[in-house]
Motif scaffolding. Sequence first.
Motif, PDB file in Angstrom:
ATOM      1  N   ARG A 183       0.351  -1.211   0.043  1.00  0.00           N
ATOM      2  CA  ARG A 183      -0.026  -0.166   0.268  1.00  0.00           C
ATOM      3  C   ARG A 183       0.845   0.868  -0.059  1.00  0.00           C
ATOM      4  O   ARG A 183       1.979   1.284   0.121  1.00  0.00           O
ATOM      5  CB  ARG A 183      -0.853   0.038   1.117  1.00  0.00           C
ATOM      6  CG  ARG A 183      -2.112  -1.523   1.169  1.00  0.00           C
ATOM      7  CD  ARG A 183      -2.632  -1.052   2.297  1.00  0.00           C
ATOM      8  NE  ARG A 183      -3.753  -1.824   2.658  1.00  0.00           N
ATOM      9  CZ  ARG A 183      -5.144  -2.258   2.945  1.00  0.00           C
ATOM     10  NH1 ARG A 183      -4.674  -1.345   3.480  1.00  0.00           N
ATOM     11  NH2 ARG A 183      -5.763  -2.915   2.829  1.00  0.00           N
ATOM     12  N   SER A 184       0.727   1.961  -0.851  1.00  0.00           N
ATOM     13  CA  SER A 184       0.933   3.485  -0.573  1.00  0.00           C
ATOM     14  C   SER A 184       0.847   4.522   0.420  1.00  0.00           C
ATOM     15  O   SER A 184      -0.943   4.389   0.811  1.00  0.00           O
ATOM     16  CB  SER A 184       0.637   3.937  -1.879  1.00  0.00           C
ATOM     17  OG  SER A 184       1.268   3.680  -2.920  1.00  0.00           O
ATOM     18  N   THR A 185       1.932   4.368   1.761  1.00  0.00           N
ATOM     19  CA  THR A 185       1.990   5.535   2.248  1.00  0.00           C
ATOM     20  C   THR A 185       1.686   6.667   1.821  1.00  0.00           C
ATOM     21  O   THR A 185       2.137   7.617   1.161  1.00  0.00           O
ATOM     22  CB  THR A 185       2.781   5.119   3.306  1.00  0.00           C
ATOM     23  OG1 THR A 185       4.134   5.228   3.054  1.00  0.00           O
ATOM     24  CG2 THR A 185       2.549   3.982   3.724  1.00  0.00           C
ATOM     25  N   PRO A 186       1.152   7.843   2.760  1.00  0.00           N
ATOM     26  CA  PRO A 186       1.529   8.830   2.386  1.00  0.00           C
ATOM     27  C   PRO A 186       2.339   9.907   1.758  1.00  0.00           C
ATOM     28  O   PRO A 186       2.784  10.118   1.230  1.00  0.00           O
ATOM     29  CB  PRO A 186       0.651   9.986   3.388  1.00  0.00           C
ATOM     30  CG  PRO A 186      -0.289   9.517   4.719  1.00  0.00           C
ATOM     31  CD  PRO A 186       0.151   7.546   4.256  1.00  0.00           C
ATOM     32  N   ALA A 187       3.554   9.202   3.246  1.00  0.00           N
ATOM     33  CA  ALA A 187       4.845   9.611   2.469  1.00  0.00           C
ATOM     34  C   ALA A 187       5.564   8.880   1.157  1.00  0.00           C
ATOM     35  O   ALA A 187       6.089  10.191   1.168  1.00  0.00           O
ATOM     36  CB  ALA A 187       6.164   8.901   3.849  1.00  0.00           C
ATOM     37  N   MET A 188       5.174   7.830   1.000  1.00  0.00           N
ATOM     38  CA  MET A 188       5.821   7.474  -0.384  1.00  0.00           C
ATOM     39  C   MET A 188       4.945   8.478  -1.522  1.00  0.00           C
ATOM     40  O   MET A 188       5.362   8.101  -2.302  1.00  0.00           O
ATOM     41  CB  MET A 188       5.356   5.850  -0.163  1.00  0.00           C
ATOM     42  CG  MET A 188       6.119   5.438   0.865  1.00  0.00           C
ATOM     43  SD  MET A 188       5.611   3.298   0.696  1.00  0.00           S
ATOM     44  CE  MET A 188       5.749   2.790  -1.559  1.00  0.00           C
ATOM     45  N   VAL A 189       3.420   8.057  -1.547  1.00  0.00           N
ATOM     46  CA  VAL A 189       3.141   9.747  -2.488  1.00  0.00           C
ATOM     47  C   VAL A 189       3.483  10.695  -2.503  1.00  0.00           C
ATOM     48  O   VAL A 189       3.393  11.429  -3.749  1.00  0.00           O
ATOM     49  CB  VAL A 189       1.203   9.086  -1.969  1.00  0.00           C
ATOM     50  CG1 VAL A 189       0.560  10.371  -3.281  1.00  0.00           C
ATOM     51  CG2 VAL A 189       0.771   8.371  -1.776  1.00  0.00           C
ATOM     52  N   GLU A 190       3.468  11.179  -1.249  1.00  0.00           N
ATOM     53  CA  GLU A 190       4.832  12.783  -1.460  1.00  0.00           C
ATOM     54  C   GLU A 190       5.821  12.294  -2.022  1.00  0.00           C
ATOM     55  O   GLU A 190       6.757  13.765  -2.789  1.00  0.00           O
ATOM     56  CB  GLU A 190       5.048  13.204   0.311  1.00  0.00           C
ATOM     57  CG  GLU A 190       5.495  14.456  -0.375  1.00  0.00           C
ATOM     58  CD  GLU A 190       5.361  14.955   1.288  1.00  0.00           C
ATOM     59  OE1 GLU A 190       6.312  15.453   1.091  1.00  0.00           O
ATOM     60  OE2 GLU A 190       4.842  14.821   2.623  1.00  0.00           O
ATOM     61  N   MET A 191       6.877  11.557  -1.325  1.00  0.00           N
ATOM     62  CA  MET A 191       8.184  11.250  -2.834  1.00  0.00           C
ATOM     63  C   MET A 191       7.595  10.867  -3.877  1.00  0.00           C
ATOM     64  O   MET A 191       8.825  11.702  -4.747  1.00  0.00           O
ATOM     65  CB  MET A 191       8.709  10.547  -1.571  1.00  0.00           C
ATOM     66  CG  MET A 191       8.948  10.651  -0.794  1.00  0.00           C
ATOM     67  SD  MET A 191      10.329   9.088   0.196  1.00  0.00           S
ATOM     68  CE  MET A 191      10.907   8.292  -0.665  1.00  0.00           C
ATOM     69  N   GLU A 192       6.707  10.362  -4.323  1.00  0.00           N
ATOM     70  CA  GLU A 192       7.016  10.104  -5.491  1.00  0.00           C
ATOM     71  C   GLU A 192       6.277  11.723  -6.882  1.00  0.00           C
ATOM     72  O   GLU A 192       6.241  11.519  -7.656  1.00  0.00           O
ATOM     73  CB  GLU A 192       5.540   8.904  -6.008  1.00  0.00           C
ATOM     74  CG  GLU A 192       5.885   7.467  -5.348  1.00  0.00           C
ATOM     75  CD  GLU A 192       4.814   6.610  -5.595  1.00  0.00           C
ATOM     76  OE1 GLU A 192       3.256   7.061  -5.434  1.00  0.00           O
ATOM     77  OE2 GLU A 192       5.125   5.247  -5.486  1.00  0.00           O
ATOM     78  N   ALA A 193       4.952  11.954  -6.159  1.00  0.00           N
ATOM     79  CA  ALA A 193       4.954  13.366  -6.704  1.00  0.00           C
ATOM     80  C   ALA A 193       6.300  14.803  -6.909  1.00  0.00           C
ATOM     81  O   ALA A 193       6.251  15.250  -7.148  1.00  0.00           O
ATOM     82  CB  ALA A 193       4.172  13.730  -5.325  1.00  0.00           C
ATOM     83  N   ARG A 194       7.163  14.332  -5.514  1.00  0.00           N
ATOM     84  CA  ARG A 194       8.353  14.968  -5.443  1.00  0.00           C
ATOM     85  C   ARG A 194       9.430  15.085  -6.701  1.00  0.00           C
ATOM     86  O   ARG A 194       9.604  15.815  -7.098  1.00  0.00           O
ATOM     87  CB  ARG A 194       8.713  14.572  -4.493  1.00  0.00           C
ATOM     88  CG  ARG A 194       8.623  15.493  -3.332  1.00  0.00           C
ATOM     89  CD  ARG A 194       9.608  15.533  -1.769  1.00  0.00           C
ATOM     90  NE  ARG A 194       8.752  16.680  -1.126  1.00  0.00           N
ATOM     91  CZ  ARG A 194       9.248  16.065   0.369  1.00  0.00           C
ATOM     92  NH1 ARG A 194      10.258  16.050   0.848  1.00  0.00           N
ATOM     93  NH2 ARG A 194       8.454  16.956   1.108  1.00  0.00           N
ATOM     94  N   LEU A 195       9.512  13.546  -7.407  1.00  0.00           N
ATOM     95  CA  LEU A 195      10.078  12.324  -8.391  1.00  0.00           C
ATOM     96  C   LEU A 195       9.766  13.100  -9.356  1.00  0.00           C
ATOM     97  O   LEU A 195      10.267  13.826 -10.063  1.00  0.00           O
ATOM     98  CB  LEU A 195      10.078  10.970  -7.489  1.00  0.00           C
ATOM     99  CG  LEU A 195      10.772  10.175  -8.909  1.00  0.00           C
ATOM    100  CD1 LEU A 195      12.290  10.677  -9.037  1.00  0.00           C
ATOM    101  CD2 LEU A 195      10.844   9.257  -8.715  1.00  0.00           C
ATOM    102  N   ALA A 196       8.287  13.316  -9.327  1.00  0.00           N
ATOM    103  CA  ALA A 196       7.796  13.358 -10.996  1.00  0.00           C
ATOM    104  C   ALA A 196       7.825  14.880 -10.547  1.00  0.00           C
ATOM    105  O   ALA A 196       7.987  14.934 -12.353  1.00  0.00           O
ATOM    106  CB  ALA A 196       6.246  13.333 -10.789  1.00  0.00           C
TER     107      ALA A 196
END
Length: 93
Positions: free
Chosen positions: A24-37
Amino acid sequence: MISRNSLPKYKAQLGISKSSTFKRSTPAMVEMEARLAEVRRVAAEERAEERRLAAEERRRLADERTKQAVLAQTSQCFVMFAAYCSQNGMPTM
């Protein structure tokens, strides 16, 4: 129905590795993926700008070479005209 004992065999038939699990994607992972994008988007824009500037510089250099070639040919024409005039007793500039 698949029994607990036959699950590894069933996964192997499907080509699913033992280590593959649903994460499952955690909020931190979602934020990191958004930053990476965002970092990737900015990097792509920078590369596009660099390519545009390089193309512009190539065009500028090509224009400069063309101007220099035209000036050289014009100069050569004046020299040839002056030589023609002096050979034929005409006044030169």
